[in-house]
Design an enzyme around this catalytic site. Structure first.
Site, PDB file in Angstrom:
ATOM      1  N   LYS A 178      -6.556   1.039  -7.649  1.00  0.00           N
ATOM      2  CA  LYS A 178      -5.611   0.564  -6.638  1.00  0.00           C
ATOM      3  C   LYS A 178      -6.434   0.095  -5.448  1.00  0.00           C
ATOM      4  CE  LYS A 178      -1.657   1.427  -3.828  1.00  0.00           C
ATOM      5  NZ  LYS A 178      -2.221   0.406  -2.934  1.00  0.00           N
ATOM      6  N   ARG A 215       3.015 -10.613  -0.341  1.00  0.00           N
ATOM      7  CA  ARG A 215       4.167  -9.852  -0.809  1.00  0.00           C
ATOM      8  C   ARG A 215       5.354 -10.042   0.121  1.00  0.00           C
ATOM      9  NH1 ARG A 215       4.014  -3.554  -0.731  1.00  0.00           N
ATOM     10  NH2 ARG A 215       5.832  -3.907   0.576  1.00  0.00           N
ATOM     11  N   LYS A 257       1.860   4.059  -8.644  1.00  0.00           N
ATOM     12  CA  LYS A 257       0.586   4.154  -7.945  1.00  0.00           C
ATOM     13  C   LYS A 257       0.254   5.641  -7.804  1.00  0.00           C
ATOM     14  CE  LYS A 257       3.056   2.960  -3.688  1.00  0.00           C
ATOM     15  NZ  LYS A 257       3.136   2.019  -2.574  1.00  0.00           N
TER      16      LYS A 257
END
Lengths: 335, 529
Positions: free
Chosen positions: B228, B248, B399
């Site tokens: 990540k 995003r 995540k």
């Protein structure tokens, strides 16, 4: 010259009469403007308040030594002459006028200037120095006329009633709750109350205040038979387990703070009705003008901003540190 | 503006999602198209170009209200929103009007070519014919940030219901580089699409934080693990001989990262990659702090390009040869991505974000523990069979971040929040000990419950030592545990360090301030990472 009233760590103190106004720590002699808990505290030796305020004081503070005065009647205490004058905040609420020699001071307590049809209307009192609250002492606070707010509340209730849902209204149990009651359209349905509200209703009814019929909610209350009722409860009760019995109800709060969207959203009710027992910005300025006072002390609210404005507008003003509701901005406080 | 104000009021007057969506749906069924397209634009973060500055708005509002400017300025933090402050402070309107939303937007846009005096007159005239609610919305058109209790997702749902279009198709159509100037309501929402614009990104698929142990996810063979990265999530679109880079937050970032332009030299058109932009040097990512100066810049100075060059670490392939691959399983998309990446030269500005091999969960847990050494925040877990979904969805993507680092720090300054947090002290500055001094080292805004914010607010009011404008210095008395994801040296801060994602995790009522951490403790953490 000694000021007629000054702020001490126990409350506003009058040296000439050796008494305090709305003190927040125990004193021998307390003059009380009204029964809200930040003004009327327990533990004082003697209490003096208006005749109409006394029953609520006894109800809230228990076995206390209370003397009463009718509005407008003067009483000599030491070298001071005191009298109580309607503040329009809630039934029995008063401003306190204190005269020493030729010098007149007025402590406003909490007040609103527009009549609400329930309590004694606010009466301006001429004075040299005026100690004013300023809970809503910013120009963003301007109240709509009471009938408009009443119509909003009734429309909201009627819509919920039409869907067979309860309408839960959070309102402080002394003052705001009864004011809301007096604004309701009884044709829409029955009105239910939380215990804290009903207890205050009972005290005020006993002293002759004309309040519409209400039903105290108990575990035995048949709620099914009363679907679509309006329920008045203290704001804190709305999020509690107590409120769950009403099922998928619509919730609302009645408070001056509901004028601000951020606070309304934080309360997370469906609706926020802007209904206050404090003066709005124009009300505060009108009241101050009507006293003819040259010196103004601001307590209870945005004191520094308000005093700064008054100074720029020609008054001699300063903030006064007290322990009343203060900057508390949650509708839990009786705003 | 009345219809739009009625929509706002309906949304504002309920806490129930279904009622909000119903109000939006009804609006999309009945409002004029020119209003609807602007409503969609506003609720998806677009707004008309600003023709009036907020400074001008404040000046004119104070003038119209007959109050000194400083008083309006003092009221603003208490109300928590400038558009609302102005709406409330103005005198009641003298007139009313039935002019619809798009009229007001056109009027605002016309001001771009008007003199300052004409702008002032136009704004004052608007205020004088709009109700408090209408004014609030009108002011919001200028100040921006239409966060009024309805998310883009809910808006899309309501629009899907009103138009009969598929929600995920609509979500995709509403992405990217359109504006009410370039497209009308029916073309955007209703018409059969012949050709989508080349620049249009796909809705990003977002992962949830894994709260349980990974064993709960079942057979490790069903899962793919990746690092990540601590960068900027981005979609790189190569279509029609050119390229587009989207954040995003749906911001077009193409010009901010000119390095990525070279991707068109190596990757064929009709390709869309999902990945992370990171600053990259000598084969390793640089800390986020190095990337940060590039985020706010529309054009990048040469020195910065040299100091913090970026690449895209690609981890998903959403489109290949112009074909939307989102419905195919991750394993297949990944195989195609790897094949595509293998053809790239080592100096290409796009590299694959490698899959981390692991046979069982304990092995992966051990690898994850090394994430900081890899300049990563933890690992991502993605189900090999998963399609590429739109938005934040539970189940297939997780995540699994490292546990944050923590220090105990002393609260020394407090400031009130905005919006829903107006009138509450929510923005705090914390200090650690340096000898006998408390040195401020971070701010934190989140992590406490509403009840804790109320408590600390009451305390701040009673314990203010000094005021600096809106900031209050308070008596050092309370210790909070501050969690953060990363720590970097920073010459810009007095303490010499900067934290990544600091937040309050616990109010340490049990700790006296003497037991708070020291600057030396922080420097040790800095050296360790």
């Amino acid at each position: 010259m000694t000021p007629v009233l000054r702020a001490t760590d126990r409350g506003l103190y009058c040296a000439a009469g050796d008494f305090f106004i709305d003190p927040w720590r125990p004193v021998d002699r307390a003059l009380i403007t009204h029964g809200h808990s930040d003004h009327a505290r327990s533990g004082h030796g003697r209490y003096l308040c208006t005749r109409a305020a006394a029953p609520v004081l006894r109800h809230r503070l228990g076995d206390i030594r209370v003397e009463t005065l009718p509005y407008g009647e003067e009483r000599r205490i030491g070298d001071a002459t005191v009298s109580f004058h309607p503040a329009g905040h809630l039934p029995g609420s008063a401003q306190i006028r204190v005269a020493v020699g030729g010098e007149v001071w007025v402590a406003s307590g909490d007040y609103k200037t527009t009549p609400d049809g329930l309590c004694e209307p606010f009466e301006p009192v001429r004075c040299h120095s005026f100690i004013t609250e300023c809970t809503f002492g910013l120009p963003v606070f301007k109240w709509a006329p009471q009938p408009e707010v009443a119509a909003q509340i009734n429309a909201w209730w009627a819509q919920a009633a039409g869907q067979g849902r309860f309408a839960l209204l959070g309102a402080y149990s002394l003052g705001k709750a009864q004011r809301v009651l007096s604004l309701l359209d009884p044709g829409i349905g029955p009105v239910l109350t939380h215990g804290a509200v009903e207890a205050t209703n009972a005290v005020l009814r006993a002293q002759g205040l004309p309040l519409p019929e209400t039903t105290h909610v108990t575990p035995d209350t048949d709620l099914k038979a009363r679907a679509g009722a309006l329920v008045i409860a203290p704001p804190s009760a709305l999020g509690s387990s107590w409120a769950r019995r009403f099922g998928p109800a619509t919730t609302a709060f009645a408070s001056g703070w509901m004028a601000l969207r951020g606070i309304r959203r934080r309360r997370a009710g469906d609706r926020g009705f802007v209904l206050s027992d404090h003066a709005d910005w124009p009300g505060l300025l009108d009241a101050i003008r009507a006293t003819g006072a040259e010196t103004v002390y601001a307590t209870h609210g945005y004191t520094e901003i308000f005093a700064r404005y008054l100074n720029s507008a020609g008054w001699n003003a300063q903030p006064l540190l007290t322990e009343y509701g203060g900057e508390e901005t949650e509708p839990e406080s009786p705003a | 503006m009345k219809t739009f104000a009625a929509l706002y009021t309906a949304i504002d007057q309920t806490t129930k999602t279904s009622a909000k969506v119903a109000a939006m749906r009804e609006y999309f069924r009945t409002a004029p198209d020119a209003d609807k397209i602007w409503t969609i634009a506003l609720f998806s973060g677009r707004r008309p170009k600003r023709a009036v500055t907020t400074t001008q708005l404040r000046d004119w509002a104070a003038e119209a209200a007959g109050v000194p400017l400083w008083l309006l300025e003092e009221s603003y933090p208490i109300v928590g929103d400038l558009a609302e402050t102005i709406a409330l402070v103005l005198p009641p309107p003298a007139r009313t009007t039935d002019r619809p939303l798009h009229h007001w937007i056109e009027a605002l846009r016309a001001l771009h070519v008007a003199s300052v005096e004409d702008r002032r007159l136009a704004i004052l005239s608007a205020w004088d014919q709009l109700s408090v609610t209408e004014r609030f919305l009108f002011n919001k058109l200028i100040t921006g940030g239409f966060r009024i209790g309805i998310s883009r997702k809910l808006m899309t749902r309501a629009l899907a219901q009103a138009s009969g279009q598929d929600e995920s198709v609509l979500a995709h159509r509403l992405m990217g580089d359109w504006s009410p100037d370039s497209i009308g309501y029916s073309a955007l929402v209703e018409a059969e699409e012949t050709a989508a614009p080349d620049s249009r990104p796909y809705p990003f698929y977002l992962a949830y934080q894994l709260e349980a142990e990974p064993e709960a996810l079942g057979d490790p063979a069903d899962w793919q693990a990746e690092w990540k990265w601590d960068g900027i999530r981005a979609q790189l679109i190569l279509r029609g001989g050119t390229h587009f880079v989207w954040s995003r937050g749906e911001e077009l970032m193409t010009d901010r990262f000119p390095e990525l332009a070279r991707a068109t030299d190596f990757i064929p058109p009709g390709t869309v990659l999902d990945g992370e932009i990171v600053a990259w040097k000598d084969g390793v990512p640089l800390p986020f702090a190095r990337l940060q100066p590039r985020i706010g810049r529309k054009t990048v100075p040469k020195a910065l390009l040299r100091d913090a060059p970026v690449i895209l670490l690609a981890y998903d392939l959403l489109e290949q040869d112009g074909t939307d691959l989102r419905d195919s399983p991750l394993a297949e998309r990944r195989a195609r991505l790897d094949a595509l990446m293998r053809s790239l030269p080592p100096d290409a500005p796009v590299r694959p974000s490698p899959a981390i091999p692991f046979g069982d969960w304990p092995t992966l847990a051990a690898t994850r523990a090394e994430a900081r050494a890899e300049m990563a925040e933890g690992v991502m877990l993605k189900r090999r069979a998963s399609p590429y979904l739109a938005g934040r969805k539970k189940g297939d993507w997780w995540k699994w971040k490292l546990d944050p680092m923590t220090v105990d720090a002393v609260l020394i300054y407090a400031q009130q929040g905005h919006g829903r947090r107006a009138n509450l002290f929510t923005d705090f500055t914390f200090a650690v000990w340096n000898g006998n001094d408390l040195v401020p080292f971070t701010k934190a805004y989140s992590g406490l419950t509403d009840e804790e914010f109320r408590q600390i607010t009451a305390w701040v009011r009673r314990n203010t030592v000094q005021r600096f404008g809106p900031v209050r210095q308070v008596t050092p008395e309370h210790v909070f545990e501050i969690a953060f994801e990363g720590i970097q040296p920073s010459p810009r801060h007095k303490s010499g360090i900067a934290l990544r994602f600091p937040r309050m995790v616990r109010w340490r009522h049990d700790k006296p301030i003497q037991e708070a951490n020291t600057l030396d403790d922080l420097k040790k953490l800095l050296d360790a990472h």
